[in-house]
Design an enzyme around this catalytic site. Structure first.
Site, PDB file in Angstrom:
ATOM      1  N   TYR A  43      -2.011 -26.312  -5.408  1.00 29.40           N
ATOM      2  CA  TYR A  43      -1.460 -24.999  -5.756  1.00 29.40           C
ATOM      3  C   TYR A  43      -0.324 -24.618  -4.801  1.00 29.40           C
ATOM      4  O   TYR A  43       0.729 -24.144  -5.229  1.00 29.40           O
ATOM      5  CB  TYR A  43      -2.587 -23.960  -5.691  1.00 29.40           C
ATOM      6  CG  TYR A  43      -2.206 -22.586  -6.175  1.00 29.40           C
ATOM      7  CD1 TYR A  43      -2.089 -22.316  -7.536  1.00 29.40           C
ATOM      8  CD2 TYR A  43      -1.995 -21.541  -5.270  1.00 29.40           C
ATOM      9  CE1 TYR A  43      -1.755 -21.048  -7.989  1.00 29.40           C
ATOM     10  CE2 TYR A  43      -1.667 -20.268  -5.721  1.00 29.40           C
ATOM     11  CZ  TYR A  43      -1.547 -20.027  -7.068  1.00 29.40           C
ATOM     12  OH  TYR A  43      -1.218 -18.762  -7.523  1.00 29.40           O
ATOM     13  N   LYS A  72       3.612 -23.875  -5.787  1.00 33.18           N
ATOM     14  CA  LYS A  72       4.225 -22.577  -5.548  1.00 33.18           C
ATOM     15  C   LYS A  72       5.369 -22.665  -4.537  1.00 33.18           C
ATOM     16  O   LYS A  72       6.341 -21.903  -4.622  1.00 33.18           O
ATOM     17  CB  LYS A  72       3.164 -21.578  -5.083  1.00 33.18           C
ATOM     18  CG  LYS A  72       2.119 -21.253  -6.160  1.00 33.18           C
ATOM     19  CD  LYS A  72       2.762 -20.661  -7.413  1.00 33.18           C
ATOM     20  CE  LYS A  72       1.735 -20.200  -8.425  1.00 33.18           C
ATOM     21  NZ  LYS A  72       2.346 -19.550  -9.608  1.00 33.18           N
ATOM     22  N   ALA A  93       1.600 -26.600  -3.069  1.00 27.90           N
ATOM     23  CA  ALA A  93       2.757 -27.450  -3.337  1.00 27.90           C
ATOM     24  C   ALA A  93       3.529 -26.952  -4.557  1.00 27.90           C
ATOM     25  O   ALA A  93       4.765 -26.914  -4.558  1.00 27.90           O
ATOM     26  CB  ALA A  93       2.305 -28.894  -3.549  1.00 27.90           C
TER      27      ALA A  93
END
Length: 248
Positions: A156, A160, A158
């Site tokens: 997640y 975002k 990575a």
């Protein structure tokens, strides 16, 4: 005061949570709203009716933003149905949390595909229309986790963080064409997803936030209105943290 009257906005992943709040706030400010949903036709139809009650044009599209061809078809359909597309809110996303040593390749790739690839797909599909109009505001929903990381959310975080890099690059590429691109990084926003947490965990989160409360979808939606309207006409390539001071 309605800040987006006459404009058309697209919100991906709008059937619940933050996306739903954004769609409703856009309609409240006079924007015509196109939105996507994937699983629940009933929720999509219900949201369409809620949006139309504001006196604007609203339409839901069952579409997968992580599919490039589907994203192209989506944008073409919106332009055909609404006549223009001025505001794009790339919100679709999922979590598949787990410690890295236990995380599968599938769990990592699925989060990257849905959270990050979808932002590329929809933005790429819309560029031609935005250039034709010589205006547009692209708003990508990132996360404070993409700024600071979080144990158990390597996939997640990575995805975002990738959204932030993508946002800044698009801002540099399209700024001369009067097309702006910014990101919003929500902190602990209380939605259906956080509703599964036990009360003690939620209390600990709230106590760690300087404003001593979790955020609401409206808190994020208000930032979208700002970045989508002329109030932010000289702002591009930025990351707006909506986190109650969590990253201060």
């Amino acid at each position: 005061m309605k800040l987006l009257s006459g404009k058309t906005a697209l919100v991906t992943g709008a059937s619940k949570g933050i996306g739903r709040g954004i769609a409703l706030k856009l309609a409240e400010h006079g924007a015509n709203v196109a939105f996507t949903y994937l699983s629940s036709v009933e929720k999509g139809q219900a949201l369409e009716a809620e949006l139309a009650a504001f006196g604007i044009k609203a339409k839901g599209y069952r579409s997968d933003a992580s599919d490039f061809k589907a994203s192209e078809e989506l944008v073409n359909a919106i332009v055909s149905d609404f006549g223009s597309l001025e505001v794009i809110v790339n919100n679709a996303g999922i979590t598949r949390d787990g410690l890295l040593m236990r995380m599968t390749e599938e769990q990592f790739n699925e989060v990257i595909r849905i959270n990050l690839n979808s932002v590329f797909n929809v933005t790429k599909a819309a560029i031609r229309q935005l250039l034709k109009q010589k205006q547009g505001s692209i708003i990508n929903i990132s996360s404070v986790v993409g700024v600071k990381g979080n144990a158990g959310q390597a996939n997640y975080a990575a995805s975002k963080a990738g959204i932030i890099g993508f946002t800044k690059s698009v801002a540099l590429e399209l700024g001369s064409r009067n097309i702006r691109c910014n990101a919003i990084a929500p902190g602990f926003i209380e939605t259906e997803m956080t509703g599964v947490l036990n009360e003690e965990t939620v209390k600990q989160w709230r106590e760690a936030i300087p404003l001593k409360r979790g955020g609401t979808p409206d808190d994020v939606a208000n930032a979208v209105i700002f970045l989508g309207s002329e109030l932010s006409a000289y702002i591009t390539g930025q990351v707006l943290n909506v986190d109650g001071g969590m990253l201060t």
